[in-house]
Design an enzyme around this catalytic site. Structure first.
Site, PDB file in Angstrom:
ATOM      1  N   THR A   1      -7.162 -19.664  -5.413  1.00 20.98           N
ATOM      2  CA  THR A   1      -7.360 -20.129  -6.786  1.00 20.98           C
ATOM      3  C   THR A   1      -7.896 -19.039  -7.717  1.00 20.98           C
ATOM      4  O   THR A   1      -8.014 -19.266  -8.916  1.00 20.98           O
ATOM      5  CB  THR A   1      -8.332 -21.331  -6.809  1.00 20.98           C
ATOM      6  OG1 THR A   1      -9.577 -20.937  -6.218  1.00 20.98           O
ATOM      7  CG2 THR A   1      -7.754 -22.506  -6.022  1.00 20.98           C
TER       8      THR A   1
ATOM      9  N   CYS B   1      -7.763  -1.177  -6.341  1.00 22.26           N
ATOM     10  CA  CYS B   1      -6.655  -1.161  -7.299  1.00 22.26           C
ATOM     11  C   CYS B   1      -6.424   0.216  -7.920  1.00 22.26           C
ATOM     12  O   CYS B   1      -5.289   0.722  -7.943  1.00 22.26           O
ATOM     13  CB  CYS B   1      -6.893  -2.211  -8.383  1.00 22.26           C
ATOM     14  SG  CYS B   1      -8.570  -2.234  -9.051  1.00 22.26           S
TER      15      CYS B   1
ATOM     16  N   GLY C   1      -9.849  -7.012 -13.326  1.00 20.17           N
ATOM     17  CA  GLY C   1     -10.330  -6.471 -12.063  1.00 20.17           C
ATOM     18  C   GLY C   1     -11.606  -7.134 -11.598  1.00 20.17           C
ATOM     19  O   GLY C   1     -11.925  -7.124 -10.401  1.00 20.17           O
TER      20      GLY C   1
ATOM     21  N   LYS D   1     -15.699   4.367  -3.852  1.00 16.28           N
ATOM     22  CA  LYS D   1     -14.527   3.783  -3.204  1.00 16.28           C
ATOM     23  C   LYS D   1     -13.290   4.615  -3.486  1.00 16.28           C
ATOM     24  O   LYS D   1     -12.495   4.900  -2.574  1.00 16.28           O
ATOM     25  CB  LYS D   1     -14.307   2.344  -3.686  1.00 16.28           C
ATOM     26  CG  LYS D   1     -15.242   1.316  -3.068  1.00 16.28           C
ATOM     27  CD  LYS D   1     -14.814  -0.103  -3.385  1.00 16.28           C
ATOM     28  CE  LYS D   1     -15.015  -0.463  -4.827  1.00 16.28           C
ATOM     29  NZ  LYS D   1     -14.777  -1.906  -5.094  1.00 16.28           N
TER      30      LYS D   1
ATOM     31  N   HIS E   1      -4.721  -1.222 -15.376  1.00 18.07           N
ATOM     32  CA  HIS E   1      -5.675  -0.119 -15.306  1.00 18.07           C
ATOM     33  C   HIS E   1      -4.969   1.188 -15.648  1.00 18.07           C
ATOM     34  O   HIS E   1      -3.789   1.380 -15.319  1.00 18.07           O
ATOM     35  CB  HIS E   1      -6.247   0.023 -13.889  1.00 18.07           C
ATOM     36  CG  HIS E   1      -7.173  -1.077 -13.480  1.00 18.07           C
ATOM     37  ND1 HIS E   1      -7.583  -2.095 -14.315  1.00 18.07           N
ATOM     38  CD2 HIS E   1      -7.786  -1.320 -12.274  1.00 18.07           C
ATOM     39  CE1 HIS E   1      -8.402  -2.904 -13.658  1.00 18.07           C
ATOM     40  NE2 HIS E   1      -8.534  -2.461 -12.426  1.00 18.07           N
TER      41      HIS E   1
END
Length: 339
Positions: free
Chosen positions: A14, A130, A161, A214, A243
């Site tokens: 969801t 991403c 994001g 990351k 992005h």
């Protein structure tokens, strides 16, 4: 590709990414026999798949019965607990959280870049961050052609994001500001409407955000360059979707911008739009709701001997999350690997 129709679970169905996973499965005609949408709270909700309202079930071990592949769009804490349990039941898990990305025993995969990493997976496969995905898509052809010794990136990341609540916050704050009313902040520490925030996730003692770390660590792992010199600055911008990343890359051998342009244009997953004199460059709007990673503003970096500057744009919910996860599943089927 197998003709077998699979039972596909979507954990976090969801949310923004989970909803996009359902769309991508449908758009790419993935061989889904049955879809099992899951959420922490089932609560009588439904999701739309192939024009049918499908009930959302509670995320539980029982919901995994018969599931072949589980796409996870949940928090790292939930993935850390649930993904190993699913894998122990023979389910192939493709996880979108950060939980397993830097685990040396878990493949971190962008199919166009390092498909071989899937070999011998132990039941859990990690989907990268991403912004990392779009960055390494552009870097890999350059690495193959000229080597890569140093990379500096600055990201411009949309609110999607963060999730659905952030999308709502940008809308509500924008309306409030335009109406001359106070903007309420709930998701971000400062107003995001008509603003930019140089902070994504928490900071370490040296002032680097988790998002920045990351990007660096994941890029090294995916590209197979553990010693790559790389730095990142990650910024949240008041854009709903898509992005953008400004990439400064120092190569080991000289690669002229014209050669890089041709190289990137013929690389899988990429499209080049690079005619700035005619306003030809990609924007987040160009990337929205499609799976292409767009590259432009390809030019020489005069501050180093072998330097290039790139502008890379991609839909963070599609290629940056849902599509990459589904492509991993497709790759497993194409290779005849166990799912």
């Amino acid at each position: 590709m197998t003709t077998k129709e699979l039972r596909i679970g979507i954990a976090g169905a969801t949310g923004a990414v989970g909803t996009e996973m359902l769309r991508v499965l449908e758009d790419r005609s993935f061989p889904v026999g049955t879809v099992v949408p899951m959420a922490s709270e089932g609560g009588g909700r439904t999701v739309l798949f192939r024009d049918t309202e499908v009930p959302v079930v509670e995320l539980s071990d029982e919901a995994l019965d018969g599931v072949d592949v589980l796409l996870m769009a949940t928090s790292a804490s939930i993935s850390s607990s649930f993904a190993p349990r699913a894998a122990s039941r023979g389910v192939t898990v493709i996880d979108n959280s950060r939980a397993f990305r830097m685990d040396p025993g878990v493949p971190l995969v962008v199919p166009e870049v390092n498909p071989g990493a899937l070999a011998g997976h132990g039941g859990i496969i990690a989907n990268p961050n991403c912004s990392t995905i779009q960055t390494v898509l552009a870097l890999e052809p350059i690495r193959e052609a000229a080597g890569v010794s140093r990379v500096v990136v600055s990201t411009y990341q949309s609110v999607s994001g963060t999730g659905s609540a952030a999308i709502e916050e940008l809308t509500e704050q924008s309306r409030a500001v335009l109406d001359g009313e106070p903007a309420v902040t709930r998701v971000y520490p400062h107003r995001i409407a008509f603003n930019v925030l140089p902070a994504i996730d928490v900071f370490d003692d040296e002032g680097h955000s988790r998002e920045e770390l990351k990007m660096v660590r994941e890029s090294r792992k995916i590209l197979g360059l553990p010693g790559l010199r790389m730095a990142a600055t990650c910024v949240r911008v008041p854009v709903y979707r898509g992005h953008a990343v400004a990439v400064n890359v120092e190569t080991e051998a000289c690669l002229e911008p014209s050669a890089a342009r041709e190289l990137l244009a013929r690389s899988p997953g990429l499209a080049v739009v690079d005619d700035p004199s005619a306003d030809g460059y990609p924007t987040p709007l160009d990337s929205a709701h499609n799976d292409t990673t767009w590259v432009g503003r390809i030019r020489r970096d005069p501050s180093v001997e072998n330097g290039l500057i790139l502008w890379v744009v991609s839909d963070n919910l599609r290629k940056g999350a849902a599509t990459n996860a589904v492509q991993i599943a497709e790759l497993l089927l194409e290779d005849g690997a166990d799912t």
